[in-house]
Structure formats: structure tokens, C-alpha cells
Design an enzyme around this catalytic site. Structure first.
Site, PDB file in Angstrom:
ATOM      1  N   ASP A 269       0.883  -1.419  -0.015  1.00 42.66           N
ATOM      2  CA  ASP A 269      -0.087   0.113   0.062  1.00 42.66           C
ATOM      3  C   ASP A 269       0.234   1.296   0.158  1.00 42.66           C
ATOM      4  O   ASP A 269       0.500   2.713   0.093  1.00 42.66           O
ATOM      5  CB  ASP A 269      -0.629   0.002   0.833  1.00 42.66           C
ATOM      6  CG  ASP A 269      -1.928  -0.852   1.164  1.00 42.66           C
ATOM      7  OD1 ASP A 269      -2.827  -0.504   0.178  1.00 42.66           O
ATOM      8  OD2 ASP A 269      -2.239  -1.659   2.150  1.00 42.66           O
TER       9      ASP A 269
ATOM     10  N   GLU B 201      -0.045   9.723   1.822  1.00 37.49           N
ATOM     11  CA  GLU B 201      -0.783  10.779   2.664  1.00 37.49           C
ATOM     12  C   GLU B 201      -0.574   9.949   4.303  1.00 37.49           C
ATOM     13  O   GLU B 201      -0.477  10.864   5.140  1.00 37.49           O
ATOM     14  CB  GLU B 201      -2.399  10.899   1.616  1.00 37.49           C
ATOM     15  CG  GLU B 201      -3.215  11.308   3.047  1.00 37.49           C
ATOM     16  CD  GLU B 201      -4.192  11.819   2.611  1.00 37.49           C
ATOM     17  OE1 GLU B 201      -5.266  12.857   1.993  1.00 37.49           O
ATOM     18  OE2 GLU B 201      -5.042  10.950   1.804  1.00 37.49           O
ATOM     19  N   ASP B 202      -0.982   8.269   4.451  1.00 33.94           N
ATOM     20  CA  ASP B 202      -1.189   8.452   5.204  1.00 33.94           C
ATOM     21  C   ASP B 202       0.300   8.103   6.297  1.00 33.94           C
ATOM     22  O   ASP B 202       0.004   8.114   7.717  1.00 33.94           O
ATOM     23  CB  ASP B 202      -1.401   6.133   4.695  1.00 33.94           C
ATOM     24  CG  ASP B 202      -2.774   6.596   4.706  1.00 33.94           C
ATOM     25  OD1 ASP B 202      -3.272   7.828   4.802  1.00 33.94           O
ATOM     26  OD2 ASP B 202      -3.136   4.952   3.467  1.00 33.94           O
TER      27      ASP B 202
ATOM     28  N   ARG C  37       1.328  -2.296   7.123  1.00 30.06           N
ATOM     29  CA  ARG C  37       1.438  -0.698   6.520  1.00 30.06           C
ATOM     30  C   ARG C  37       2.675   0.027   7.467  1.00 30.06           C
ATOM     31  O   ARG C  37       3.466   1.586   6.977  1.00 30.06           O
ATOM     32  CB  ARG C  37       0.495   0.273   6.699  1.00 30.06           C
ATOM     33  CG  ARG C  37      -0.681  -0.384   4.908  1.00 30.06           C
ATOM     34  CD  ARG C  37      -1.190   0.852   4.038  1.00 30.06           C
ATOM     35  NE  ARG C  37      -0.524   1.465   3.854  1.00 30.06           N
ATOM     36  CZ  ARG C  37      -0.682   2.540   3.435  1.00 30.06           C
ATOM     37  NH1 ARG C  37      -2.407   2.756   4.062  1.00 30.06           N
ATOM     38  NH2 ARG C  37      -0.226   3.886   3.297  1.00 30.06           N
TER      39      ARG C  37
ATOM     40  N   ARG D  32      -8.225   3.326  11.594  1.00 30.47           N
ATOM     41  CA  ARG D  32      -6.263   3.522  12.182  1.00 30.47           C
ATOM     42  C   ARG D  32      -5.758   4.412  12.405  1.00 30.47           C
ATOM     43  O   ARG D  32      -4.800   5.118  12.886  1.00 30.47           O
ATOM     44  CB  ARG D  32      -6.503   4.071  10.552  1.00 30.47           C
ATOM     45  CG  ARG D  32      -7.083   3.427   9.661  1.00 30.47           C
ATOM     46  CD  ARG D  32      -6.090   1.559   9.667  1.00 30.47           C
ATOM     47  NE  ARG D  32      -6.294   1.380   8.539  1.00 30.47           N
ATOM     48  CZ  ARG D  32      -6.232   0.753   7.173  1.00 30.47           C
ATOM     49  NH1 ARG D  32      -5.320   1.837   6.728  1.00 30.47           N
ATOM     50  NH2 ARG D  32      -6.405  -0.004   6.047  1.00 30.47           N
TER      51      ARG D  32
ATOM     52  N   HIS E  92     -10.870   6.387   6.206  1.00 29.52           N
ATOM     53  CA  HIS E  92     -10.713   7.238   6.528  1.00 29.52           C
ATOM     54  C   HIS E  92     -11.739   8.130   6.235  1.00 29.52           C
ATOM     55  O   HIS E  92     -12.814   8.235   6.038  1.00 29.52           O
ATOM     56  CB  HIS E  92      -9.170   7.784   5.828  1.00 29.52           C
ATOM     57  CG  HIS E  92      -8.069   6.887   5.777  1.00 29.52           C
ATOM     58  ND1 HIS E  92      -7.845   6.083   5.177  1.00 29.52           N
ATOM     59  CD2 HIS E  92      -7.251   6.637   7.603  1.00 29.52           C
ATOM     60  CE1 HIS E  92      -6.362   5.617   5.018  1.00 29.52           C
ATOM     61  NE2 HIS E  92      -6.622   6.259   6.147  1.00 29.52           N
TER      62      HIS E  92
ATOM     63  N   ILE F  23      -8.498  -0.540  -4.293  1.00 31.38           N
ATOM     64  CA  ILE F  23      -8.228  -1.401  -2.972  1.00 31.38           C
ATOM     65  C   ILE F  23      -8.011  -0.097  -1.714  1.00 31.38           C
ATOM     66  O   ILE F  23      -7.003   0.223  -1.021  1.00 31.38           O
ATOM     67  CB  ILE F  23      -6.374  -1.739  -2.438  1.00 31.38           C
ATOM     68  CG1 ILE F  23      -5.605  -0.912  -3.828  1.00 31.38           C
ATOM     69  CG2 ILE F  23      -6.016  -3.333  -2.961  1.00 31.38           C
ATOM     70  CD1 ILE F  23      -4.597  -1.365  -3.314  1.00 31.38           C
TER      71      ILE F  23
ATOM     72  N   CYS G 124      -5.402  10.106  -1.138  1.00 35.32           N
ATOM     73  CA  CYS G 124      -4.408   9.138  -0.429  1.00 35.32           C
ATOM     74  C   CYS G 124      -2.461   8.515  -1.263  1.00 35.32           C
ATOM     75  O   CYS G 124      -1.993   8.605  -1.281  1.00 35.32           O
ATOM     76  CB  CYS G 124      -4.590   7.527  -0.780  1.00 35.32           C
ATOM     77  SG  CYS G 124      -6.978   7.823  -0.902  1.00 35.32           S
TER      78      CYS G 124
HETATM   79  C1  CIR Z   1      -5.566   0.701   3.118  1.00 29.62           C
HETATM   80  O1  CIR Z   1      -6.377  -0.079   3.467  1.00 29.62           O
HETATM   81  O2  CIR Z   1      -4.674   1.431   3.209  1.00 29.62           O
HETATM   82  C2  CIR Z   1      -5.033   0.782   1.534  1.00 29.62           C
HETATM   83  N1  CIR Z   1      -5.783  -0.097   0.315  1.00 29.62           N
HETATM   84  C3  CIR Z   1      -6.268   1.978   0.830  1.00 29.62           C
HETATM   85  C4  CIR Z   1      -5.327   3.815   1.998  1.00 29.62           C
HETATM   86  C5  CIR Z   1      -6.003   4.480   1.559  1.00 29.62           C
HETATM   87  N2  CIR Z   1      -5.474   6.013   2.105  1.00 29.62           N
HETATM   88  C6  CIR Z   1      -6.296   6.892   1.857  1.00 29.62           C
HETATM   89  O3  CIR Z   1      -7.119   6.777   2.252  1.00 29.62           O
HETATM   90  N3  CIR Z   1      -5.365   7.767   2.799  1.00 29.62           N
END
Ligand code: CIR
Length: 259
Positions: free
Chosen positions: A64, A69-70, A89, A137, A167, A248, A254
């Protein structure tokens, strides 16, 4: 006007087919080759709006990791390296740090520490106020640590429960000029009452995560009602195909860090 000069992005990896998915938008696996093309188009579109992109290489060990962004939150004054509770992650935070250090000095970089958890998808900046989604998260401790960091730079914060899925920014997004796109549920949020809200129809839920860049709004391909609404607000729009990332649970915000 809020102006972004830079973005950081990371190319998708072949392993993205193993990316985490709630199945909320699709049961299918992403097609890597198509994702590469869509990603390049995304970067090109943002660059056309006067933004310089730092494109990081793919990381096969983190399926991922294109969702940059995460693992970090970037503000004008500082950057915060987050702490994902998802094992697959969490290591992304170490991988994003060198890129962050190209733009921020050590005393401008902060860290969310265990037992605090956070992902940047839960952070929504509205001028000097920051809404923090409390989700699977991002926990209360993560939100507390984040608040203590940004308060030093004159930001205020508040938390919003995220109960519909991943999110905060999948269910409420700020498009500047007091305009917001929200889900039906987020439309009931007291915190968002004073915004000019558009309730995105259920079948277009994915399009809530549209992306404001320097006066223009990027909208995911295939959501005509949301697109028309954003145009009616007077924004120039650019439609971007993110279908492979959608499989996904990844959407427009993101895929980049913007600052
Ligand atoms: C996840 O579940 O972590 C990733 N497949 C998708 C993350 C999406 N990120 C976001 O909206 N900031």
C-alpha cells in the site's frame, strides 16, 4: 488562496495486488500496468497546476506504499510522521522519512508514538483548524499527540468519529472557500454545520475524495453528479481515472503529500 508548490508521490508496486481492501468499492484485484499509467497521469495532472513532484520509487515490500498520504502529514510549518496500526503499513513511516527530510529540518519533524496510532487519511486541514478522524487507523492517543504538536504552530484541532469505513477524508472533504463534500452521515456532524455542504449520493460515495489543488478540483472518473456539483461551485475541474487504486480503497488524496 491556499497554494501547493510541491507533492511527494510513490509509484505503485507490483505487490499492490495484495493491498488491504475492505471490498467497499470493488472485489477485484488491481491491474498493475493500468495502475502505473493512472499514477503517471495523476502526477502529470497535478504538475500542470504549477506543482513540482518528487516521485519516489516503488517499494515491493509494502503493497500500500503508493498511498503516501498515510505515513506522514505535511503542513507549511512542520511534518508529522504517523504510526499505522496495520502491520503491513507501519514500516512505510521509515521509508517516507528521507523524502520528508528533503523539505523539513529535524526540528520541524515530529512523530506519533505508540500507543498512539494515526494515518494521514484521517487528517483534514481547514485553514488553521484540523479535523482528526477517529477511526480504526487513528486512535484517541494518536489524535492527542498530533494536537499537542500542531498547537505549537497555532492550529486548533477537534476529533470526528469515522464509523463508515477507512478514513475521515473518504466521507468528508474540504474544497476550500467553505465548500465541503460529505456523506449522508457526515452531513449530520455538528462540527461541519457551518460549511456549504454537498451530500454526495450513495452511488457516488467514492467521489467525496476529490482533491483541491491551487484553485482547481481533481475529481475521480465516473461520478457525474458530484462532477456537476463541483463545476456549479465555479471550480475548474480535471477528471482523473483512479479505478485501479479504488479497488484497494485508494483515492485521489491518498496518492500524494501536498505542501
Ligand atoms: C489501506 O487500506 O490502507 C489502503 N489499501 C488504502 C489507503 C487509502 N489511503 C487514504 O485514503 N489516505
Amino acid at each position: 488562496m491556499l497554494e501547493f508548490k510541491n507533492i511527494i508521490v510513490r509509484k505503485p508496486s507490483k505487490s499492490m495486488i495484495e493491498g488491504i481492501s475492505t471490498g467497499m468499492f470493488s472485489e477485484d484485484k488491481p491491474i498493475y500496468e493500468d495502475a502505473i499509467n493512472q499514477h503517471a497521469e495523476y502526477v502529470k495532472t497535478i504538475e500542470s497546476l504549477g506543482v513540482k513532484a518528487l516521485v519516489l520509487e516503488a517499494l515491493e515490500e509494502y503493497p500500500d506504499s503508493c498511498f503516501v498520504e498515510d505515513p506522514a502529514v505535511v503542513l507549511k510549518e512542520c511534518a508529522i510522521i504517523t504510526n499505522s496500526p496495520r502491520e503491513s503499513r507501519n514500516g512505510e513511516k521509515f521509508e517516507i522519512e528521507p523524502a520528508i527530510k528533503k523539505y523539513y529540518s529535524d526540528d520541524q519533524i515530529f512523530y506519533i508514538e505508540a500507543p498512539g496510532t494515526m494515518e494521514g487519511g484521517d487528517v483534514m486541514v481547514v485553514d488553521k483548524h484540523i479535523y482528526i478522524g477517529q477511526s480504526d487507523r487513528t486512535n484517541a492517543e494518536g489524535a492527542k499527540q498530533f494536537s499537542q504538536i500542531v498547537e505549537k504552530y497555532g492550529y486548533t484541532t477537534s476529533t470526528v468519529p469515522v464509523t463508515e469505513g477507512l478514513h475521515l477524508k473518504d466521507f468528508a472533504i474540504y474544497l476550500e472557500n467553505n465548500n465541503m463534500l460529505v456523506s449522508e452521515k457526515m452531513n449530520e456532524e455538528e462540527a461541519f454545520k457551518d460549511f456549504n455542504r454537498f451530500v454526495v449520493p450513495k452511488e457516488e460515495l467514492y467521489a467525496i475524495n476529490s482533491l483541491y489543488i491551487n484553485g482547481t478540483v481533481l475529481v475521480p472518473d465516473g461520478f457525474p453528479k458530484t462532477l456537476e456539483h463541483i463545476k456549479s461551485l465555479g471550480y475548474p475541474v480535471k477528471v482523473v481515472n483512479t479505478d485501479e487504486f479504488k479497488k484497494i480503497d485508494g483515492s485521489l488524496t491518498c496518492l500524494s503529500l501536498r505542501f
